[in-house]
Design an enzyme around this catalytic site. Sequence first.
Site, PDB file in Angstrom:
ATOM      1  N   LYS A  14       0.458  -1.265  -0.309  1.00  0.00           N
ATOM      2  CA  LYS A  14      -0.029   0.053   0.335  1.00  0.00           C
ATOM      3  C   LYS A  14       1.059   1.344   0.018  1.00  0.00           C
ATOM      4  CE  LYS A  14      -2.125  -1.425   4.096  1.00  0.00           C
ATOM      5  NZ  LYS A  14      -1.435  -2.643   3.678  1.00  0.00           N
ATOM      6  N   ARG A  89     -10.536  -0.174   7.663  1.00  0.00           N
ATOM      7  CA  ARG A  89     -10.007  -1.467   8.102  1.00  0.00           C
ATOM      8  C   ARG A  89     -10.498  -2.214   9.032  1.00  0.00           C
ATOM      9  NH1 ARG A  89      -3.849  -0.253   8.348  1.00  0.00           N
ATOM     10  NH2 ARG A  89      -2.812  -2.250   9.267  1.00  0.00           N
ATOM     11  N   ARG A 128      11.845  -5.588   5.087  1.00  0.00           N
ATOM     12  CA  ARG A 128      11.625  -4.193   5.447  1.00  0.00           C
ATOM     13  C   ARG A 128      12.498  -3.026   5.811  1.00  0.00           C
ATOM     14  NH1 ARG A 128       5.462  -1.800   6.000  1.00  0.00           N
ATOM     15  NH2 ARG A 128       5.652  -2.852   7.382  1.00  0.00           N
ATOM     16  N   ARG A 161      10.825  -1.446  11.035  1.00  0.00           N
ATOM     17  CA  ARG A 161      10.116  -1.173  12.147  1.00  0.00           C
ATOM     18  C   ARG A 161       9.402  -2.492  12.786  1.00  0.00           C
ATOM     19  NH1 ARG A 161       4.791   0.113   8.117  1.00  0.00           N
ATOM     20  NH2 ARG A 161       3.357  -0.926   9.775  1.00  0.00           N
ATOM     21  N   ARG A 172      -0.278  -9.547  12.998  1.00  0.00           N
ATOM     22  CA  ARG A 172      -0.877  -8.344  11.886  1.00  0.00           C
ATOM     23  C   ARG A 172      -1.741  -9.058  10.851  1.00  0.00           C
ATOM     24  NH1 ARG A 172       4.390  -5.222  10.326  1.00  0.00           N
ATOM     25  NH2 ARG A 172       2.748  -4.397   8.677  1.00  0.00           N
TER      26      ARG A 172
HETATM   27  P1  AP5 Z   1       4.744  -1.703   1.894  1.00  0.00           P
HETATM   28  O1  AP5 Z   1       4.347  -0.503   0.730  1.00  0.00           O
HETATM   29  O2  AP5 Z   1       5.063  -0.792   3.175  1.00  0.00           O
HETATM   30  O3  AP5 Z   1       3.131  -2.439   2.446  1.00  0.00           O
HETATM   31  P2  AP5 Z   1       2.564  -2.132   2.884  1.00  0.00           P
HETATM   32  O4  AP5 Z   1       1.036  -2.715   2.454  1.00  0.00           O
HETATM   33  O5  AP5 Z   1       2.534  -0.814   3.073  1.00  0.00           O
HETATM   34  O6  AP5 Z   1       2.442  -2.478   4.973  1.00  0.00           O
HETATM   35  P3  AP5 Z   1       2.449  -2.001   6.372  1.00  0.00           P
HETATM   36  O7  AP5 Z   1       2.930  -2.642   6.876  1.00  0.00           O
HETATM   37  O8  AP5 Z   1       2.883  -0.252   6.487  1.00  0.00           O
HETATM   38  O9  AP5 Z   1       0.820  -2.107   6.534  1.00  0.00           O
HETATM   39  P4  AP5 Z   1       0.445  -1.949   7.469  1.00  0.00           P
HETATM   40  O10 AP5 Z   1      -1.225  -2.032   6.764  1.00  0.00           O
HETATM   41  O11 AP5 Z   1       0.247  -3.498   8.604  1.00  0.00           O
HETATM   42  O12 AP5 Z   1       0.732  -0.829   8.636  1.00  0.00           O
HETATM   43  P5  AP5 Z   1       0.291   0.324   8.236  1.00  0.00           P
HETATM   44  O13 AP5 Z   1       1.747   0.978   8.761  1.00  0.00           O
HETATM   45  O14 AP5 Z   1      -1.027   0.161   7.911  1.00  0.00           O
HETATM   46  O15 AP5 Z   1       5.291  -3.110   1.467  1.00  0.00           O
HETATM   47  C1  AP5 Z   1       6.061  -3.877   2.588  1.00  0.00           C
HETATM   48  C2  AP5 Z   1       7.822  -4.161   2.313  1.00  0.00           C
HETATM   49  O16 AP5 Z   1       7.204  -5.159  -0.197  1.00  0.00           O
HETATM   50  C3  AP5 Z   1       8.554  -3.335   1.543  1.00  0.00           C
HETATM   51  O17 AP5 Z   1       9.941  -3.927   2.067  1.00  0.00           O
HETATM   52  C4  AP5 Z   1       8.168  -2.608   0.111  1.00  0.00           C
HETATM   53  O18 AP5 Z   1       9.756  -2.514  -0.422  1.00  0.00           O
HETATM   54  C5  AP5 Z   1       8.261  -4.329  -0.594  1.00  0.00           C
HETATM   55  N1  AP5 Z   1       7.179  -3.969  -1.860  1.00  0.00           N
HETATM   56  C6  AP5 Z   1       6.178  -3.452  -2.314  1.00  0.00           C
HETATM   57  N2  AP5 Z   1       5.655  -4.087  -2.675  1.00  0.00           N
HETATM   58  C7  AP5 Z   1       6.322  -4.485  -3.696  1.00  0.00           C
HETATM   59  C8  AP5 Z   1       6.602  -5.077  -5.094  1.00  0.00           C
HETATM   60  N3  AP5 Z   1       5.282  -4.601  -5.831  1.00  0.00           N
HETATM   61  N4  AP5 Z   1       6.995  -6.418  -5.343  1.00  0.00           N
HETATM   62  C9  AP5 Z   1       8.274  -6.159  -4.386  1.00  0.00           C
HETATM   63  N5  AP5 Z   1       8.603  -5.396  -2.786  1.00  0.00           N
HETATM   64  C10 AP5 Z   1       8.127  -4.781  -2.519  1.00  0.00           C
HETATM   65  O19 AP5 Z   1       0.023   0.342  10.093  1.00  0.00           O
HETATM   66  C11 AP5 Z   1       0.151   0.209  11.220  1.00  0.00           C
HETATM   67  C12 AP5 Z   1      -0.523   0.010  12.575  1.00  0.00           C
HETATM   68  O20 AP5 Z   1      -1.239   0.915  12.801  1.00  0.00           O
HETATM   69  C13 AP5 Z   1      -1.140  -0.788  12.212  1.00  0.00           C
HETATM   70  O21 AP5 Z   1      -0.791  -2.229  12.793  1.00  0.00           O
HETATM   71  C14 AP5 Z   1      -2.276  -1.136  13.258  1.00  0.00           C
HETATM   72  O22 AP5 Z   1      -1.732  -1.593  14.641  1.00  0.00           O
HETATM   73  C15 AP5 Z   1      -1.922   0.720  13.166  1.00  0.00           C
HETATM   74  N6  AP5 Z   1      -3.250   1.441  12.231  1.00  0.00           N
HETATM   75  C16 AP5 Z   1      -3.140   2.062  11.121  1.00  0.00           C
HETATM   76  N7  AP5 Z   1      -4.082   2.552  10.825  1.00  0.00           N
HETATM   77  C17 AP5 Z   1      -5.259   2.235  11.337  1.00  0.00           C
HETATM   78  C18 AP5 Z   1      -6.879   2.012  10.335  1.00  0.00           C
HETATM   79  N8  AP5 Z   1      -7.478   2.389  10.435  1.00  0.00           N
HETATM   80  N9  AP5 Z   1      -7.172   1.298  12.263  1.00  0.00           N
HETATM   81  C19 AP5 Z   1      -6.455   0.853  12.534  1.00  0.00           C
HETATM   82  N10 AP5 Z   1      -5.112   0.473  13.604  1.00  0.00           N
HETATM   83  C20 AP5 Z   1      -4.561   1.087  12.316  1.00  0.00           C
END
Ligand code: AP5
Length: 215
Positions: A14, A89, A128, A161, A172
């Site tokens: 994402k 979410r 990552r 992270r 997660r």
């Molecule tokens: P990346 O692009 O970072 O993936 P992502 O989908 O953004 O993953 P996140 O871990 O950030 O998602 P998340 O939903 O767990 O975390 P968030 O920050 O929202 O890619 C991951 C890796 O893969 C990278 O190394 C990248 O280089 C590689 N990659 C990506 N695309 C690729 C490709 N096409 N080919 C090869 N490699 C690739 O949330 C964190 C925490 O915050 C949650 O656990 C929760 O506690 C809280 N939170 C956030 N939002 C909410 C909400 N709406 N409600 C409740 N709690 C929330």
Amino acid sequence: MRGIVLLGAPGAGKGTISQCVLANSNLTHLSTGDILRHGVKTGSKFGRAAEGYMKQGQLVPDDIILELVESELDDVSRDTTFLFDGFPRTPPQVKGLDAAMDHHGGSVTHVFYLDTPREILISRLSGRRLCKQCGAGYHLTNIPPKKPGICDACGGQLYQRPDDSEETIIKRLDVYKAQTESLIAIYDLRGLLLRINSNQDPGKAANEILTMMAS
Ligand code: AP5
């Protein structure tokens, strides 16, 4: 106001695909994860409330998330198009987003579901690395920095992270399955869901998104 939602499991890409979309559009990025991490760093009200949940790989309660998002939507121009990354979410967050968009005279027009096999999610999250200084994202094998541990863009140090530990990654992914996966059916029923293969070059996935948004 318009809303575009990027829906997908942790590690679906994402954040990475958002950056490619933003480089070629004038969308406004709203990542609840990024805002919360910044809040934890600076000790903001939202960061303090969220920190414990994030460390454990749990979702932050809906009322906190909805207050945060509503505060971000205030005071922006009515012709803003938001790219929501990691929000909504849960079903109550879907309802909250509908109400907030309605309040601002807008709606969600597209929901892009980033479809990614579980084994790829685990390998992406465990590999990552992020820059402490500028936030640029890398992956130990998929997108490695030129010098190990150092950001290509600004020379900052790379870090992992805290919620990318093996145990928290599994937590997660389980939380995603239990609390977020049902959103695929909710948006599909509304005719808004578009599937994107995120197991391809992120730039190509972003181009597919931009093309679908324009048609
Ligand atoms: P990346 O692009 O970072 O993936 P992502 O989908 O953004 O993953 P996140 O871990 O950030 O998602 P998340 O939903 O767990 O975390 P968030 O920050 O929202 O890619 C991951 C890796 O893969 C990278 O190394 C990248 O280089 C590689 N990659 C990506 N695309 C690729 C490709 N096409 N080919 C090869 N490699 C690739 O949330 C964190 C925490 O915050 C949650 O656990 C929760 O506690 C809280 N939170 C956030 N939002 C909410 C909400 N709406 N409600 C409740 N709690 C929330």
